[in-house]
Write a protein that holds these residues in place. Structure first.
Motif, PDB file in Angstrom:
ATOM      1  N   SER A   1      12.534   9.944  -4.065  1.00 21.16           N
ATOM      2  CA  SER A   1      11.396  10.417  -4.736  1.00 21.16           C
ATOM      3  C   SER A   1      10.786   9.105  -5.531  1.00 21.16           C
ATOM      4  CB  SER A   1      11.483  11.787  -5.701  1.00 21.16           C
ATOM      5  OG  SER A   1      12.422  11.343  -6.785  1.00 21.16           O
ATOM      6  N   THR A   2      11.692   8.334  -6.177  1.00 25.24           N
ATOM      7  CA  THR A   2      11.008   7.358  -6.935  1.00 25.24           C
ATOM      8  C   THR A   2      10.639   6.092  -6.080  1.00 25.24           C
ATOM      9  OG1 THR A   2      13.435   6.238  -7.026  1.00 25.24           O
ATOM     10  CG2 THR A   2      12.706   7.482  -8.819  1.00 25.24           C
ATOM     11  N   ALA A   3      11.204   5.830  -4.814  1.00 27.28           N
ATOM     12  CA  ALA A   3      10.661   5.059  -3.979  1.00 27.28           C
ATOM     13  C   ALA A   3       9.124   5.443  -3.470  1.00 27.28           C
ATOM     14  CB  ALA A   3      11.515   4.743  -2.762  1.00 27.28           C
ATOM     15  N   ARG A   4       9.030   6.584  -3.184  1.00 25.32           N
ATOM     16  CA  ARG A   4       7.691   7.166  -2.931  1.00 25.32           C
ATOM     17  C   ARG A   4       6.686   6.793  -4.205  1.00 25.32           C
ATOM     18  NH1 ARG A   4       8.957  11.914  -2.411  1.00 25.32           N
ATOM     19  NH2 ARG A   4       9.435  11.884  -0.068  1.00 25.32           N
ATOM     20  N   ASP A   5       7.098   7.025  -5.474  1.00 21.61           N
ATOM     21  CA  ASP A   5       6.500   7.086  -6.508  1.00 21.61           C
ATOM     22  C   ASP A   5       5.827   5.675  -6.890  1.00 21.61           C
ATOM     23  OD1 ASP A   5       6.564   9.726  -6.715  1.00 21.61           O
ATOM     24  OD2 ASP A   5       7.728   9.903  -8.297  1.00 21.61           O
ATOM     25  N   GLY A   6       7.033   4.635  -6.700  1.00 21.71           N
ATOM     26  CA  GLY A   6       6.959   3.333  -7.016  1.00 21.71           C
ATOM     27  C   GLY A   6       5.946   2.541  -6.031  1.00 21.71           C
ATOM     28  N   ALA A   7       6.152   2.964  -4.740  1.00 18.46           N
ATOM     29  CA  ALA A   7       5.380   2.385  -3.679  1.00 18.46           C
ATOM     30  C   ALA A   7       3.738   2.728  -4.097  1.00 18.46           C
ATOM     31  CB  ALA A   7       5.731   2.883  -2.534  1.00 18.46           C
ATOM     32  N   ALA A   8       3.788   4.299  -4.454  1.00 18.64           N
ATOM     33  CA  ALA A   8       2.146   4.698  -4.697  1.00 18.64           C
ATOM     34  C   ALA A   8       1.779   3.951  -5.761  1.00 18.64           C
ATOM     35  CB  ALA A   8       2.371   6.255  -4.661  1.00 18.64           C
ATOM     36  N   GLU A   9       2.402   3.822  -6.858  1.00 18.09           N
ATOM     37  CA  GLU A   9       1.820   3.112  -8.082  1.00 18.09           C
ATOM     38  C   GLU A   9       1.414   1.778  -7.768  1.00 18.09           C
ATOM     39  OE1 GLU A   9       4.341   2.990 -11.631  1.00 18.09           O
ATOM     40  OE2 GLU A   9       3.181   1.261 -12.281  1.00 18.09           O
ATOM     41  N   ALA A  10       2.104   1.117  -7.057  1.00 21.53           N
ATOM     42  CA  ALA A  10       1.968  -0.230  -6.756  1.00 21.53           C
ATOM     43  C   ALA A  10       0.570  -0.420  -5.639  1.00 21.53           C
ATOM     44  CB  ALA A  10       2.995  -1.189  -5.935  1.00 21.53           C
ATOM     45  N   ILE A  11       0.586   0.525  -4.795  1.00 20.66           N
ATOM     46  CA  ILE A  11      -0.433   0.493  -3.843  1.00 20.66           C
ATOM     47  C   ILE A  11      -1.862   0.882  -4.432  1.00 20.66           C
ATOM     48  CG2 ILE A  11      -1.459   1.878  -2.005  1.00 20.66           C
ATOM     49  CD1 ILE A  11       0.220  -0.260  -0.797  1.00 20.66           C
ATOM     50  N   LYS A  12      -1.560   1.786  -5.505  1.00 21.07           N
ATOM     51  CA  LYS A  12      -2.915   2.166  -6.177  1.00 21.07           C
ATOM     52  C   LYS A  12      -3.299   1.246  -7.072  1.00 21.07           C
ATOM     53  CE  LYS A  12      -4.543   5.869  -9.383  1.00 21.07           C
ATOM     54  NZ  LYS A  12      -3.916   7.116 -10.106  1.00 21.07           N
ATOM     55  N   LYS A  13      -2.581   0.334  -7.710  1.00 18.76           N
ATOM     56  CA  LYS A  13      -2.946  -0.866  -8.465  1.00 18.76           C
ATOM     57  C   LYS A  13      -3.517  -1.955  -7.783  1.00 18.76           C
ATOM     58  CE  LYS A  13       0.249  -1.703 -11.470  1.00 18.76           C
ATOM     59  NZ  LYS A  13       1.561  -1.562 -12.197  1.00 18.76           N
ATOM     60  N   ALA A  14      -3.135  -2.056  -6.513  1.00 21.16           N
ATOM     61  CA  ALA A  14      -3.533  -3.198  -5.766  1.00 21.16           C
ATOM     62  C   ALA A  14      -5.122  -3.464  -5.627  1.00 21.16           C
ATOM     63  CB  ALA A  14      -2.708  -3.329  -4.595  1.00 21.16           C
ATOM     64  N   GLN A  15      -5.562  -4.609  -5.768  1.00 25.75           N
ATOM     65  CA  GLN A  15      -7.143  -4.810  -5.470  1.00 25.75           C
ATOM     66  C   GLN A  15      -7.044  -5.335  -4.211  1.00 25.75           C
ATOM     67  OE1 GLN A  15      -8.358  -6.561  -8.965  1.00 25.75           O
ATOM     68  NE2 GLN A  15      -7.207  -5.400 -10.407  1.00 25.75           N
ATOM     69  N   GLY A  16      -7.755  -4.772  -3.032  1.00 22.52           N
ATOM     70  CA  GLY A  16      -8.188  -5.411  -2.081  1.00 22.52           C
ATOM     71  C   GLY A  16      -7.308  -4.986  -0.622  1.00 22.52           C
ATOM     72  N   GLU A  17      -7.146  -5.589   0.005  1.00 25.17           N
ATOM     73  CA  GLU A  17      -6.482  -5.074   1.258  1.00 25.17           C
ATOM     74  C   GLU A  17      -5.134  -5.718   1.160  1.00 25.17           C
ATOM     75  OE1 GLU A  17      -6.024  -5.869   6.099  1.00 25.17           O
ATOM     76  OE2 GLU A  17      -7.984  -6.587   4.939  1.00 25.17           O
ATOM     77  N   PRO A  18      -4.031  -4.616   1.056  1.00 26.91           N
ATOM     78  CA  PRO A  18      -2.752  -5.219   0.936  1.00 26.91           C
ATOM     79  C   PRO A  18      -2.295  -6.103   2.182  1.00 26.91           C
ATOM     80  CG  PRO A  18      -2.971  -2.901   0.789  1.00 26.91           C
ATOM     81  CD  PRO A  18      -4.153  -3.372   1.345  1.00 26.91           C
ATOM     82  N   LEU A  19      -1.766  -7.232   1.819  1.00 23.78           N
ATOM     83  CA  LEU A  19      -1.279  -8.313   2.812  1.00 23.78           C
ATOM     84  C   LEU A  19       0.296  -8.084   3.221  1.00 23.78           C
ATOM     85  CD1 LEU A  19      -3.041 -11.536   1.418  1.00 23.78           C
ATOM     86  CD2 LEU A  19      -3.746 -10.049   3.342  1.00 23.78           C
ATOM     87  N   ALA A  20       0.930  -7.790   2.241  1.00 28.04           N
ATOM     88  CA  ALA A  20       2.412  -7.484   2.400  1.00 28.04           C
ATOM     89  C   ALA A  20       2.865  -6.535   1.315  1.00 28.04           C
ATOM     90  CB  ALA A  20       3.235  -8.744   2.714  1.00 28.04           C
ATOM     91  N   VAL A  21       4.259  -6.141   1.466  1.00 29.47           N
ATOM     92  CA  VAL A  21       4.810  -5.168   0.501  1.00 29.47           C
ATOM     93  C   VAL A  21       6.074  -5.733   0.295  1.00 29.47           C
ATOM     94  CG1 VAL A  21       5.743  -3.000  -0.478  1.00 29.47           C
ATOM     95  CG2 VAL A  21       3.496  -3.232   0.590  1.00 29.47           C
ATOM     96  N   LEU A  22       6.458  -6.384  -0.900  1.00 24.22           N
ATOM     97  CA  LEU A  22       7.784  -6.786  -1.236  1.00 24.22           C
ATOM     98  C   LEU A  22       8.694  -5.856  -1.924  1.00 24.22           C
ATOM     99  CD1 LEU A  22       7.049 -10.480  -2.682  1.00 24.22           C
ATOM    100  CD2 LEU A  22       7.219  -9.738  -0.293  1.00 24.22           C
ATOM    101  N   ALA A  23       9.861  -5.368  -1.569  1.00 24.00           N
ATOM    102  CA  ALA A  23      10.685  -4.495  -2.138  1.00 24.00           C
ATOM    103  C   ALA A  23      12.061  -4.760  -2.462  1.00 24.00           C
ATOM    104  CB  ALA A  23      10.659  -3.260  -1.286  1.00 24.00           C
ATOM    105  N   PHE A  24      12.218  -5.104  -3.688  1.00 23.40           N
ATOM    106  CA  PHE A  24      13.367  -5.727  -4.066  1.00 23.40           C
ATOM    107  C   PHE A  24      14.429  -4.326  -4.512  1.00 23.40           C
ATOM    108  CE2 PHE A  24      11.442  -9.457  -4.101  1.00 23.40           C
ATOM    109  CZ  PHE A  24      12.245 -10.456  -3.601  1.00 23.40           C
TER     110      PHE A  24
END
Lengths: 335, 350
Positions: B261-284
């Motif tokens: 659930s936190t992976a889902r929530d964290g990804a959602a927060e980052a995507i929501k905050k991103a401005q423009g078209e996502p070029l890549a997602v880094l996940a450490f």
């Protein structure tokens, strides 16, 4: 007894008797029994604390569970509610923070179940108790009208990542996590390592002499002769699949107990040291060796000869039935 | 043709060599990004099923070059999980045979996850960073002096040494206004990684976006890579600059359901905050989190349910994570920190 003498024969009956004596447990005195599981990683790595709670009464139980940890080590949250039907058991988990590792790998904890409703502390002495805690069955219960409390000395049961050289020396094992217990005053110490290709154990057995089956019988000795010799039985099994297990017998006169494995047995003073590395490849699919994974481990030392203690079992030392497999962790290296 | 070398120049060279002998710190830059230049980020993953790390490295590098097309690489970040330096070196040899070693950065991890799945054994994953629209400055600091220090025993020394290492690293990168994201790959496992981050923040400021992970901490496995070579007791920094933006989010969890659930929530927060078209997602991500999963794929599926399967995903399982720490343990106003049991997302968008 010098190890070049014929070993005495231990009959199956005597082994069974030893197990039965070890299995004696104290009766329960409260509606619930409590048992804190060994730690899968050391306290400094903020392990989860798991408490096994069983309602051994014939009434529903509602209450809360609290775990007190040594020093500044805290459980999070302080308490957890629990509701159990008669005979039901559950595992209650706590996060932890602020733990500090101890060299002796012994951590005294107190776990308390406090009932919420009148009548939930009905005496149930006839019910079986949970297994006594660690090591060598150390532990006690203290019950009041509203609470059941249990003191335990828990250990971290985990294999750090490392590849030792299998030479019978203990030099490589300084960063392993020792689990020690005593049987009739004689100490057994188990240390474990893992890496992606192998699992290793160092078992140090305090005993009067080493009874080697090869001294009286050549390879291919009769089962009775093997039973009469010193040896270590090791079992590895998946965490959740009770139908699978991998069993190994470490005999003093065997250098390669199975293909790809290495075994060195060395005796120093009154301690016999079994150092063994077992390839994980045949077990990889079942044990899934990665950092943080758990599997089940069983280890029984068979001490034969003069002053023999009989079987020394890590499961029994951790308060389980003799021969029980205990949850064991695979953790990363020390630094 | 005869070449002349003046005596003062030789003297200067000797002086510089002597001053860097104790530490092999190293830095390079690709040059500035063109504001409207292309940015291409690609991820490839290869599992070595044949016991041939060099071939796996070569295969991964060739796949990456193919995926990049005609876009020149600025840097390649390696995440690998081969056992022992002998095999790690073979892997690097394979990568270096295809990609200019100067561009090869990264570290040993516990495995990776991409849209191709999750790996935890004998596998390599590469992130290719290319295009004139993105600038790369990379640095290596060595001899940090904290690798053998033990948390709980040597805390003061760990803090002092990693603060210093972080300052050296960030300072050596020569920050500019065009900088957008610092990626750290460090021999500084959780909780040591917090001190390294604090050191970089002393130079970059507390709100500068920093993400990254700690290298595999298992005995004999802890390496970071710079210019195609392995280093221990060291950290690598990769500063990305250009006309793009980044959005970061971090979450902590320690059991199966919460990890998912936190992976889902964290990804959602980052995507929501991103401005423009996502070029890549880094996940450490934390290797400990992975160990709590009944199935590795469950967490990956949760992430993909948010980011989809078209945006390149470069996921690493680490021994500590760098990014916005979970609110449950956030103790400073800094944007990023170093912690454990986290997944730290960064969406690079334009």
């Amino acid at each position: 007894m010098p190890h070049n003498q014929h070993p005495p024969i231990a009959s199956p009956v005597s082994i069974i008797l030893s197990i039965a004596l070890t299995a004696t447990v104290a009766p329960a005195a409260g509606p619930v029994t409590l048992h804190v599981r060994p730690l899968p990683v050391t306290p400094a790595h903020t392990p989860m604390i798991y408490v096994l709670v069983e309602n051994v009464s014939d009434q529903p139980y509602e209450g809360s569970i609290r775990v007190e940890l040594p020093g500044d080590w805290k459980s999070v949250p302080d308490t957890r509610p629990v509701e159990l039907k008669p005979g039901e058991r559950t595992e209650v988990s706590f996060a932890s923070e602020g733990g500090v590792n101890r060299a002796d790998n012994r951590y005294p904890v107190t776990v308390t179940a406090t009932g919420d409703k009148p009548g939930t502390t009905a005496d149930t002495a006839a019910q079986p108790s949970p297994p006594a805690p660690l090591p060598a069955g150390e532990g006690s219960t203290a019950d009041t009208a509203s609470a059941v409390s249990r003191n335990q000395a828990i250990v971290c049961a985990s294999a750090p990542y490392f590849k030792p050289e299998i030479d019978g020396n203990a030099d490589d094992w300084q960063d392993a996590i020792p689990v020690r217990w005593q049987s009739d005053g004689k100490r057994t110490t188990l240390r474990t390592y893992w890496n992606r290709r192998s699992f290793s154990v160092l078992v140090e057995v305090e005993e009067e002499d080493l009874v080697d089956p090869s001294v009286s019988e050549k390879r291919g000795a009769s089962p009775a002769a093997k039973c009469a010799s010193d040896r270590v039985q090791l079992t590895l099994a998946p965490r959740d699949d009770t139908n699978k297990r991998f069993e190994f017998t470490l005999l003093p006169n065997e250098k390669e107990p199975l293909d790809g494995a290495e075994l060195a047995v060395r005796r120093e003073g009154n301690v016999t040291r079994y150092e063994c590395m077992i390839p994980l490849r045949p077990m990889r699919r079942d044990l899934r060796p990665t950092e943080g994974r758990e599997f089940r481990l069983g280890l029984t030392v068979h001490d034969a000869g003069n002053g023999a203690t009989g079987p020394r079992d890590v499961g029994a030392a951790m308060g389980r039935k003799p021969g029980s497999l205990v949850l064991w962790g695979m953790c990363s290296s020390k630094y | 043709m005869r070449r002349f070398v003046s005596i003062p120049a030789i003297a200067l060279f000797v002086t510089l060599s002597a001053s860097t002998a104790a530490r092999a710190d190293d830095f390079f830059t690709s040059g500035p990004a063109k504001p409207d230049g292309p940015i291409v980020l690609k991820v490839v993953q290869v599992e070595d099923l044949d016991g041939d790390p060099k071939a796996a490295g070569k295969q991964a590098a060739e796949q990456l070059k193919s995926a990049m097309g005609n876009v020149p690489l600025r840097a390649v970040i390696v995440s690998e999980v081969f056992e022992d330096i002998e095999y790690k070196q073979q892997l690097l040899d394979g990568i270096n045979s295809v990609i200019a070693p100067n561009l090869v950065l990264g570290g040993a991890t516990y495995g990776s996850f991409t849209h191709g799945g999750c790996t935890d054994f004998d596998a390599v994953t590469l992130l290719g960073i290319g295009g004139e629209g993105i600038g790369v400055s990379a640095g290596l600091v060595t001899k940090q002096g904290a690798a053998k220090l033990v948390v709980g025993q040597d805390d003061a020394a760990i803090k002092k040494r990693l603060h210093a290492a972080g300052k050296r690293l960030a300072g050596g990168l020569k920050p500019t206004d065009a900088d957008r994201l610092l990626i750290l790959i460090a021999d500084a496992h959780s909780p040591k990684n917090q001190y390294l981050v604090e050191g970089t923040q002393a130079v970059l400021g507390p709100q500068f976006p920093i993400t990254g992970g700690s290298a595999n901490k298992n005995a004999g496995q802890t390496y970071v890579y710079f210019r195609g070579k392995p280093y221990q007791d060291a950290s690598v920094g990769v500063m990305l600059s250009g006309n793009f933006n980044v959005a970061l989010a971090g979450r902590k969890a320690t059991d199966n359901d919460a990890v998912i659930s936190t992976a889902r929530d964290g990804a959602a927060e980052a995507i929501k905050k991103a401005q423009g078209e996502p070029l890549a997602v880094l996940a450490f991500n934390c290797a400990g989190r992975r160990s709590k999963l009944d199935e590795y794929a469950d967490e990956l599926a949760a992430i993909e349910s948010i980011i989809g399967k078209n945006v390149p995903l470069f996921g690493l399982y680490c021994a500590g994570e760098i990014g916005p720490v979970d609110l449950s343990e956030k103790s400073s106003e800094a944007l990023s920190g170093g912690s454990g049991w986290h997944v730290m997302f960064t969406v690079i968008a334009r």
